[in-house]
Design a protein around this motif. Structure first.
Motif, PDB file in Angstrom:
ATOM      1  N   PHE A 144      -4.367   6.337   4.086  1.00 23.86           N
ATOM      2  CA  PHE A 144      -4.164   6.162   5.527  1.00 23.86           C
ATOM      3  C   PHE A 144      -5.125   5.116   6.076  1.00 23.86           C
ATOM      4  O   PHE A 144      -4.732   4.236   6.838  1.00 23.86           O
ATOM      5  CB  PHE A 144      -4.338   7.492   6.257  1.00 23.86           C
ATOM      6  CG  PHE A 144      -4.347   7.362   7.747  1.00 23.86           C
ATOM      7  CD1 PHE A 144      -3.237   6.891   8.430  1.00 23.86           C
ATOM      8  CD2 PHE A 144      -5.472   7.687   8.475  1.00 23.86           C
ATOM      9  CE1 PHE A 144      -3.243   6.761   9.813  1.00 23.86           C
ATOM     10  CE2 PHE A 144      -5.486   7.564   9.845  1.00 23.86           C
ATOM     11  CZ  PHE A 144      -4.366   7.102  10.521  1.00 23.86           C
ATOM     12  N   LYS A 145      -6.380   5.177   5.651  1.00 24.51           N
ATOM     13  CA  LYS A 145      -7.368   4.186   6.110  1.00 24.51           C
ATOM     14  C   LYS A 145      -6.964   2.779   5.659  1.00 24.51           C
ATOM     15  O   LYS A 145      -7.083   1.812   6.410  1.00 24.51           O
ATOM     16  CB  LYS A 145      -8.756   4.527   5.580  1.00 24.51           C
ATOM     17  CG  LYS A 145      -9.376   5.741   6.242  1.00 24.51           C
ATOM     18  CD  LYS A 145     -10.715   6.063   5.613  1.00 24.51           C
ATOM     19  CE  LYS A 145     -11.266   7.371   6.141  1.00 24.51           C
ATOM     20  NZ  LYS A 145     -12.489   7.771   5.433  1.00 24.51           N
ATOM     21  N   ALA A 146      -6.492   2.661   4.410  1.00 28.57           N
ATOM     22  CA  ALA A 146      -6.066   1.363   3.894  1.00 28.57           C
ATOM     23  C   ALA A 146      -4.846   0.853   4.669  1.00 28.57           C
ATOM     24  O   ALA A 146      -4.780  -0.327   5.024  1.00 28.57           O
ATOM     25  CB  ALA A 146      -5.739   1.471   2.407  1.00 28.57           C
ATOM     26  N   LYS A 170      -5.881  10.746   3.016  1.00 26.94           N
ATOM     27  CA  LYS A 170      -6.626  10.083   4.095  1.00 26.94           C
ATOM     28  C   LYS A 170      -7.125   8.692   3.711  1.00 26.94           C
ATOM     29  O   LYS A 170      -7.215   7.812   4.559  1.00 26.94           O
ATOM     30  CB  LYS A 170      -7.788  10.964   4.541  1.00 26.94           C
ATOM     31  CG  LYS A 170      -7.325  12.236   5.234  1.00 26.94           C
ATOM     32  CD  LYS A 170      -8.437  12.896   5.984  1.00 26.94           C
ATOM     33  CE  LYS A 170      -8.004  14.183   6.626  1.00 26.94           C
ATOM     34  NZ  LYS A 170      -6.931  14.071   7.585  1.00 26.94           N
ATOM     35  N   GLU A 171      -7.454   8.473   2.448  1.00 33.70           N
ATOM     36  CA  GLU A 171      -7.933   7.158   2.020  1.00 33.70           C
ATOM     37  C   GLU A 171      -6.814   6.116   2.059  1.00 33.70           C
ATOM     38  O   GLU A 171      -7.041   4.981   2.456  1.00 33.70           O
ATOM     39  CB  GLU A 171      -8.566   7.235   0.628  1.00 33.70           C
ATOM     40  CG  GLU A 171      -9.839   8.074   0.579  1.00 33.70           C
ATOM     41  CD  GLU A 171     -10.895   7.622   1.581  1.00 33.70           C
ATOM     42  OE1 GLU A 171     -11.153   6.402   1.694  1.00 33.70           O
ATOM     43  OE2 GLU A 171     -11.460   8.491   2.259  1.00 33.70           O
ATOM     44  N   GLU A 196      -1.484   7.070  17.687  1.00 32.45           N
ATOM     45  CA  GLU A 196      -2.318   8.159  17.227  1.00 32.45           C
ATOM     46  C   GLU A 196      -2.372   9.207  18.302  1.00 32.45           C
ATOM     47  O   GLU A 196      -2.774   8.935  19.431  1.00 32.45           O
ATOM     48  CB  GLU A 196      -3.726   7.668  16.890  1.00 32.45           C
ATOM     49  CG  GLU A 196      -3.728   6.794  15.668  1.00 32.45           C
ATOM     50  CD  GLU A 196      -5.110   6.588  15.109  1.00 32.45           C
ATOM     51  OE1 GLU A 196      -5.813   7.584  14.921  1.00 32.45           O
ATOM     52  OE2 GLU A 196      -5.474   5.440  14.903  1.00 32.45           O
ATOM     53  N   THR A 229       0.836  -1.201   0.000  1.00 28.04           N
ATOM     54  CA  THR A 229       0.000   0.000   0.000  1.00 28.04           C
ATOM     55  C   THR A 229       0.872   1.253   0.000  1.00 28.04           C
ATOM     56  O   THR A 229       0.551   2.230  -0.675  1.00 28.04           O
ATOM     57  CB  THR A 229      -0.952   0.001   1.203  1.00 28.04           C
ATOM     58  OG1 THR A 229      -1.699  -1.221   1.205  1.00 28.04           O
ATOM     59  CG2 THR A 229      -1.915   1.161   1.157  1.00 28.04           C
ATOM     60  N   LYS A 255      -4.002   1.645   7.724  1.00 27.45           N
ATOM     61  CA  LYS A 255      -4.408   1.369   9.103  1.00 27.45           C
ATOM     62  C   LYS A 255      -4.923  -0.056   9.246  1.00 27.45           C
ATOM     63  O   LYS A 255      -4.671  -0.725  10.235  1.00 27.45           O
ATOM     64  CB  LYS A 255      -5.494   2.376   9.500  1.00 27.45           C
ATOM     65  CG  LYS A 255      -5.645   2.610  10.949  1.00 27.45           C
ATOM     66  CD  LYS A 255      -6.584   3.782  11.144  1.00 27.45           C
ATOM     67  CE  LYS A 255      -6.920   3.991  12.572  1.00 27.45           C
ATOM     68  NZ  LYS A 255      -7.809   5.119  12.779  1.00 27.45           N
ATOM     69  N   ARG A 256      -5.619  -0.535   8.222  1.00 29.89           N
ATOM     70  CA  ARG A 256      -6.130  -1.911   8.235  1.00 29.89           C
ATOM     71  C   ARG A 256      -5.009  -2.938   8.094  1.00 29.89           C
ATOM     72  O   ARG A 256      -5.134  -4.067   8.544  1.00 29.89           O
ATOM     73  CB  ARG A 256      -7.126  -2.116   7.090  1.00 29.89           C
ATOM     74  CG  ARG A 256      -8.435  -1.411   7.275  1.00 29.89           C
ATOM     75  CD  ARG A 256      -9.435  -1.848   6.223  1.00 29.89           C
ATOM     76  NE  ARG A 256      -9.012  -1.534   4.859  1.00 29.89           N
ATOM     77  CZ  ARG A 256      -9.314  -0.429   4.213  1.00 29.89           C
ATOM     78  NH1 ARG A 256     -10.053   0.491   4.801  1.00 29.89           N
ATOM     79  NH2 ARG A 256      -8.896  -0.234   2.984  1.00 29.89           N
ATOM     80  N   SER A 272      -1.435  12.837   6.817  1.00 26.36           N
ATOM     81  CA  SER A 272      -2.330  11.921   7.531  1.00 26.36           C
ATOM     82  C   SER A 272      -1.536  10.970   8.413  1.00 26.36           C
ATOM     83  O   SER A 272      -2.055  10.460   9.400  1.00 26.36           O
ATOM     84  CB  SER A 272      -3.135  11.091   6.534  1.00 26.36           C
ATOM     85  OG  SER A 272      -3.884  11.917   5.705  1.00 26.36           O
TER      86      SER A 272
END
Length: 108
Positions: free
Chosen positions: A93-95, A90-91, A107, A10, A97-98, A37
């Motif tokens: 970052f979400k990926a 941010k998107e 955080e 990623t 984070k998983r 992010s």
């Protein structure tokens, strides 16, 4: 040979999409502008660098990740000696984070 896990894949994808900033000075500049992010610091960077970025991300309320080595980060983006990365999207970052190893992320 380094096998890339999903988190590193990623990171590589984010770099190709132009959503990663490399280099200490550029990451600090973007951090001060609150445009990041996530900050990724290689866990084998110097203790002074790690501590400096831990203080900065705490002050600017940005998450930090220390899961990866310099070799892993460098291999994922295809550039030598990468120790500091800043994620601007941010998107992604979400990926990420998983996909982080055990969710080891501070955080602020």
């Amino acid at each position: 040979m380094i096998l890339l896990n999903k988190g590193l894949q990623t990171i590589g994808l984010a770099y190709k999409a132009g959503k990663l900033i490399t280099g200490e000075e550029q990451v600090l500049r973007m951090l001060k502008q609150n445009k990041l992010s996530l900050v990724l610091v290689a866990n084998d960077a110097s203790p002074k660098t790690i501590e400096r970025f831990k203080r900065k991300v705490y002050f600017y309320k940005t998450p930090i990740n220390l899961d990866y080595t310099c070799d892993e980060l460098s291999h994922s983006v295809g550039k030598p000696m990468i120790k500091i990365l800043g994620l601007t999207d941010k998107e992604f970052f979400k990926a990420l984070k998983r996909n982080f190893n055990g969710g080891a992320m501070n955080e602020s």
